[in-house]
Design a protein around this motif. Structure first.
Motif, short mmCIF file in Angstrom:
data_model
loop_
_atom_site.label_atom_id
_atom_site.label_comp_id
_atom_site.label_asym_id
_atom_site.label_seq_id
_atom_site.Cartn_x
_atom_site.Cartn_y
_atom_site.Cartn_z
N ASP A 60 -15.92 -16.79 -6.80
CA ASP A 60 -17.17 -16.82 -6.04
C ASP A 60 -17.06 -15.83 -4.91
O ASP A 60 -16.00 -15.28 -4.64
CB ASP A 60 -17.47 -18.22 -5.51
N ASN A 61 -18.17 -15.59 -4.28
CA ASN A 61 -18.22 -14.79 -3.06
C ASN A 61 -18.77 -15.68 -1.96
O ASN A 61 -19.80 -16.32 -2.14
CB ASN A 61 -19.13 -13.57 -3.21
N GLU A 62 -18.07 -15.72 -0.84
CA GLU A 62 -18.59 -16.42 0.33
C GLU A 62 -19.07 -15.37 1.30
O GLU A 62 -18.41 -14.35 1.52
CB GLU A 62 -17.51 -17.28 0.97
N PHE A 63 -20.24 -15.61 1.88
CA PHE A 63 -20.87 -14.67 2.81
C PHE A 63 -20.92 -15.31 4.19
O PHE A 63 -21.29 -16.48 4.32
CB PHE A 63 -22.30 -14.35 2.37
N GLN A 75 -9.79 -10.40 5.89
CA GLN A 75 -9.76 -10.56 4.44
C GLN A 75 -8.48 -9.91 3.93
O GLN A 75 -8.25 -8.73 4.18
CB GLN A 75 -10.97 -9.93 3.76
N MET A 89 -18.88 -10.19 3.01
CA MET A 89 -18.77 -10.81 1.70
C MET A 89 -17.31 -10.79 1.29
O MET A 89 -16.71 -9.72 1.17
CB MET A 89 -19.59 -10.06 0.65
N ASN A 90 -16.72 -11.97 1.12
CA ASN A 90 -15.33 -11.99 0.68
C ASN A 90 -15.26 -11.70 -0.82
O ASN A 90 -16.17 -12.04 -1.58
CB ASN A 90 -14.66 -13.33 0.99
N ASP A 91 -14.20 -11.03 -1.22
CA ASP A 91 -13.96 -10.79 -2.64
C ASP A 91 -13.50 -12.09 -3.29
O ASP A 91 -12.91 -12.96 -2.63
CB ASP A 91 -12.87 -9.72 -2.82
N ALA A 92 -13.75 -12.24 -4.58
CA ALA A 92 -13.30 -13.42 -5.32
C ALA A 92 -11.79 -13.58 -5.14
O ALA A 92 -11.04 -12.61 -5.21
CB ALA A 92 -13.65 -13.28 -6.79
N GLU A 112 -22.13 -19.58 -0.26
CA GLU A 112 -21.22 -19.23 -1.32
C GLU A 112 -22.00 -19.11 -2.62
O GLU A 112 -22.83 -19.96 -2.93
CB GLU A 112 -20.15 -20.31 -1.45
N ILE A 115 -19.60 -16.50 -9.14
CA ILE A 115 -19.65 -15.33 -9.99
C ILE A 115 -19.72 -15.81 -11.43
O ILE A 115 -18.80 -16.48 -11.90
CB ILE A 115 -18.41 -14.42 -9.78
#
Length: 117
Positions: A60-63, A75, A89-92, A112, A115
């Protein structure tokens, strides 16, 4: 139609992901209310020096959307200064967290998205 006002949402004082200090954290939309890949939407007020501890998610991506304040977003070991207007936006599967480095509260919207595929 479903409308929630994040400024009026009920909040809990929480230590977020093992971070420092207590944040006012309100779950504005829960996953059962959202018929999309978005799992949740939170409104968080983080006092000075408080943080979300470093943590990971799965696919998933958390923003993090900074509404007010300044801080440092991390990150995978890379620290980046952030301020009002920034969206991270964090990467998976990436390790990530945020700390309020300012003198005033930092206000965030956090959501969140899964993906798919």
């Amino acid at each position: 139609m479903l409308i929630h006002n994040f400024l009026d949402a009920d909040y809990r004082l929480e230590e977020v992901h093992g971070g420092r200090g207590l944040c006012r954290n309100a779950r504005v939309f829960a996953d059962e209310e959202i018929p999309s890949p978005v799992r949740f939407i939170y409104y968080t007020v983080m006092p000075p020096k408080a943080s979300f501890g470093l943590h990971r998610h799965g696919r998933d991506n958390e923003f993090y959307i900074v509404l007010e304040g300044t801080g440092v977003y991390t990150q995978d070991g890379v620290e980046t200064p952030v301020r009002a207007g920034d969206i991270m936006m964090n990467d998976a599967c990436a390790e990530h967290g945020i700390v309020n480095t300012g003198e005033t509260d930092m206000r965030l919207l956090v959501f969140e998205a899964v993906i798919e595929g």
